[in-house]
Design a protein around this motif. Structure first.
Motif, short mmCIF file in Angstrom:
data_model
loop_
_atom_site.label_atom_id
_atom_site.label_comp_id
_atom_site.label_asym_id
_atom_site.label_seq_id
_atom_site.Cartn_x
_atom_site.Cartn_y
_atom_site.Cartn_z
N ALA A 11 0.83 -1.21 0.00
CA ALA A 11 0.00 0.00 0.00
C ALA A 11 0.86 1.26 0.00
N GLU A 12 2.02 1.19 0.63
CA GLU A 12 2.88 2.37 0.70
C GLU A 12 3.59 2.66 -0.62
N ARG A 13 3.44 1.77 -1.62
CA ARG A 13 3.99 2.09 -2.93
C ARG A 13 3.20 3.20 -3.61
N MET A 14 1.95 3.34 -3.24
CA MET A 14 1.11 4.40 -3.82
C MET A 14 1.44 5.72 -3.13
N PRO A 15 1.87 6.75 -3.88
CA PRO A 15 2.20 8.04 -3.26
C PRO A 15 0.94 8.73 -2.75
N ASP A 16 1.13 9.54 -1.73
CA ASP A 16 0.02 10.29 -1.16
C ASP A 16 -0.19 11.59 -1.92
N LEU A 17 -1.42 12.04 -1.90
CA LEU A 17 -1.81 13.30 -2.55
C LEU A 17 -1.96 14.37 -1.47
N THR A 18 -1.36 15.50 -1.71
CA THR A 18 -1.45 16.63 -0.78
C THR A 18 -2.30 17.73 -1.40
N LEU A 19 -3.36 18.10 -0.75
CA LEU A 19 -4.26 19.16 -1.20
C LEU A 19 -3.99 20.41 -0.38
N SER A 20 -3.81 21.54 -1.10
CA SER A 20 -3.50 22.81 -0.46
C SER A 20 -4.57 23.83 -0.83
N LEU A 21 -4.95 24.62 0.14
CA LEU A 21 -5.95 25.67 -0.06
C LEU A 21 -5.56 26.87 0.80
N GLY A 22 -5.55 28.11 0.16
CA GLY A 22 -5.16 29.28 0.90
C GLY A 22 -5.48 30.57 0.18
N GLN A 23 -4.90 31.66 0.66
CA GLN A 23 -5.10 32.98 0.09
C GLN A 23 -3.76 33.67 -0.05
N LYS A 24 -3.68 34.43 -1.14
CA LYS A 24 -2.49 35.23 -1.39
C LYS A 24 -2.92 36.69 -1.47
N LYS A 25 -2.31 37.54 -0.63
CA LYS A 25 -2.70 38.94 -0.54
C LYS A 25 -1.53 39.84 -0.90
N ASP A 26 -1.81 40.75 -1.86
CA ASP A 26 -0.81 41.73 -2.29
C ASP A 26 -1.01 42.97 -1.44
N ARG A 27 0.03 43.37 -0.67
CA ARG A 27 -0.09 44.49 0.24
C ARG A 27 -0.11 45.83 -0.49
N VAL A 65 -5.70 30.50 -3.48
CA VAL A 65 -4.64 29.60 -3.92
C VAL A 65 -5.09 28.16 -3.70
N VAL A 66 -5.07 27.38 -4.73
CA VAL A 66 -5.40 25.96 -4.67
C VAL A 66 -4.27 25.17 -5.29
N GLY A 67 -3.87 24.11 -4.61
CA GLY A 67 -2.76 23.33 -5.13
C GLY A 67 -2.89 21.84 -4.84
N LEU A 68 -2.31 21.05 -5.70
CA LEU A 68 -2.22 19.60 -5.54
C LEU A 68 -0.79 19.19 -5.75
N SER A 69 -0.30 18.29 -4.93
CA SER A 69 1.08 17.80 -5.08
C SER A 69 1.11 16.31 -4.81
N MET A 70 2.01 15.63 -5.53
CA MET A 70 2.16 14.18 -5.37
C MET A 70 3.58 13.80 -5.75
N PRO A 71 4.26 13.02 -4.93
CA PRO A 71 5.60 12.55 -5.31
C PRO A 71 5.54 11.64 -6.53
N LEU A 72 6.54 11.73 -7.36
CA LEU A 72 6.63 10.86 -8.53
C LEU A 72 7.43 9.61 -8.17
N PRO A 73 6.81 8.45 -8.20
CA PRO A 73 7.51 7.21 -7.80
C PRO A 73 8.46 6.72 -8.89
#
Length: 456
Positions: free
Chosen positions: A296-312, A320-328
């Motif tokens: 089961a650990e051969r399958m990489p995990d998916l990381t979901l990111s959600l946030g805000q970016k503010k220009d001062r 900001v929305v992002g997805l990340s996954m290691p490449l096996p």
């Protein structure tokens, strides 16, 4: 011989008949409990021998310790068993941890340090999403670890029960040996006194008195050794429940089954149900669960990111929305998978080794039980009646003036030794039966011990 056989057949398991010899200082009569009194024809003063009925193993008013009480005390207070049982609590903690999901991650990213140079702040919340069934595989592995810990407890309880049984019977045998040694010393002391009086009266040679004194000294040494052995055996028994104090309570004969021992083939057919083999199977299941987790650990995990970016500078806020996954590409957990697969093979080989080892131990215990039973039968049928008959003949011959008093003493000591050997054969049979129980029956004495959730 028939009367002697009836007396021998009335033996209790460890309550062996203790002979009490009383030397008469007057009357010149030799008293045999099995028959009427016989007085010497010449009126000479002679010692009397009264074979008393078998006394109880302990006084009714005294505190006693039974085998089951000793086992119960060991089960509740044995430090080694307590240590093994704590493994269950440890496995419960591991099971709880295995079911927890990854924590979310909060991050702050600032670009530029001055608000006049286009500084931006990014607030982001990331959550790792486990894929491939990792959480379920961890839970199954933790449950198998708990089942393995429970198997260790069952094996430890079976071993402890057998060890306490062996220690109890060793202490009980030593207790009875000490009682026989006291009887032998009492006889030897009275024999020495009687011989001294008869030498002074000119009835026997001084050599008889010397031999009786040597016999008394030997009996005193035997008693010292028997008392020391009994104290050591009782201390070993008390150590089974973690006590360092000498055991003061008397031991009594356990009520164990003396039925015919089953055939070895029948016992070996039940070996698969033993705690040892059940634990070996749990070890295989645990390693198989480890294989599932590694895959089961051969399958990489998916990381979901959600946030805000503010220009001062422009005071503009963006999502900001992002997805990340290691490449096996390189690490596909292939080493862990191979290790887990080989561990399964090793667990299966260990189970085969355990079966052969337990089968050999079972055959050894069966042979010891059968040999002890043969020795008991032989002693009941031949040796003990013969020793009793020799003692009766020596007493009769001494009364008629055909034997010396030392011959009576030797016959009595031979009878004591035969009874001591009978005690040893009984103890050996009980110890062998305890070992048979160690490898046959599953542990049914767990009480309130938590059970394996996966067991049917």
């Amino acid at each position: 011989m028939a009367a002697a056989g009836r007396r021998i057949s009335s033996f209790s398991i460890f309550g062996v008949i203790h002979a009490v010899q009383t030397f008469s200082h007057g009357g010149g009569c030799l008293v045999d409990a099995a028959g009427p009194s016989h007085c010497r024809a010449n009126g000479q003063q002679a010692p009397s021998f009264a074979l008393a009925a078998p006394p109880p193993a302990v006084q009714a008013s005294g505190a006693v310790l039974t085998l089951e009480q000793a086992i119960s005390m060991a089960m509740s207070a044995n430090p080694a068993l307590r240590s093994v049982t704590l493994s269950l609590a440890i496995s419960d903690g591991a099971r709880l941890q295995a079911g927890l999901r990854p924590n979310p991650e909060l991050s702050l990213l600032r670009e530029g340090m001055s608000s006049n140079s286009g500084r931006t702040d990014t607030y982001q919340l990331s959550q790792a999403l486990e894929l491939g069934g990792k959480r379920g595989a961890r839970i199954r592995l933790a449950e198998q670890d708990r089942a393995l810990a429970l198997g260790d407890v069952h094996v430890a309880r079976a071993d402890l029960r057998a060890s306490v049984t062996a220690a109890y019977l060793a202490a009980l045998t030593a207790q009875e040996h000490a009682a026989l040694a006291r009887q032998s010393l009492e006889l030897s002391a009275r024999a020495s006194n009687a011989a001294g009086r008869r030498v002074a009266a000119g009835k026997i040679s001084p050599l008889e008195q010397t031999r009786s004194r040597v016999a008394e000294a030997g009996a005193r040494l035997e008693l010292s050794q028997a008392v020391a052995d009994a104290a050591l055996a009782r201390r070993r028994l008390a150590a089974c429940w973690g006590s360092t104090e000498p055991l003061q309570r008397e031991l009594i004969t356990p009520d164990l089954d003396l039925a015919a021992i089953p055939a070895l083939s029948q016992l070996q057919a039940r070996l698969e149900a033993s705690p040892q083999m059940a634990r070996a199977r749990r070890q295989i299941a645990r390693q198989q669960a480890q294989v599932e987790l590694a895959k089961a650990e051969r399958m990489p995990d998916l990381t979901l990111s959600l946030g805000q970016k503010k220009d001062r500078v422009s005071d503009v806020t963006q999502t900001v929305v992002g997805l990340s996954m290691p490449l096996p590409l390189f690490n596909r957990n292939q080493g862990e998978v191979l290790t887990a697969l080989r561990s399964v093979d090793k667990a299966k080989s260990d189970a085969e080794v355990a079966f052969l080892r337990e089968s050999d131990a079972l055959a050894d215990a069966h042979q010891r039980a059968s040999l002890a039973q043969e020795q008991m039968d032989s002693m009941r049928q031949d040796i003990l009646p013969a020793a009793q008959s020799a003692f009766d003949a020596a007493v009769t011959g001494f009364e008629l003036g055909r034997f010396g008093f030392i011959d009576v003493l030797d016959a009595q000591r031979t009878l004591f030794q035969s009874r001591a050997q009978y005690l040893g054969a009984l103890a050996a049979r009980y110890r062998a039966l305890a070992d048979l129980q160690r490898y046959l029956a599953p542990d049914d004495t767990a009480g309130n011990l938590p059970t394996d959730r996966n067991e049917q």
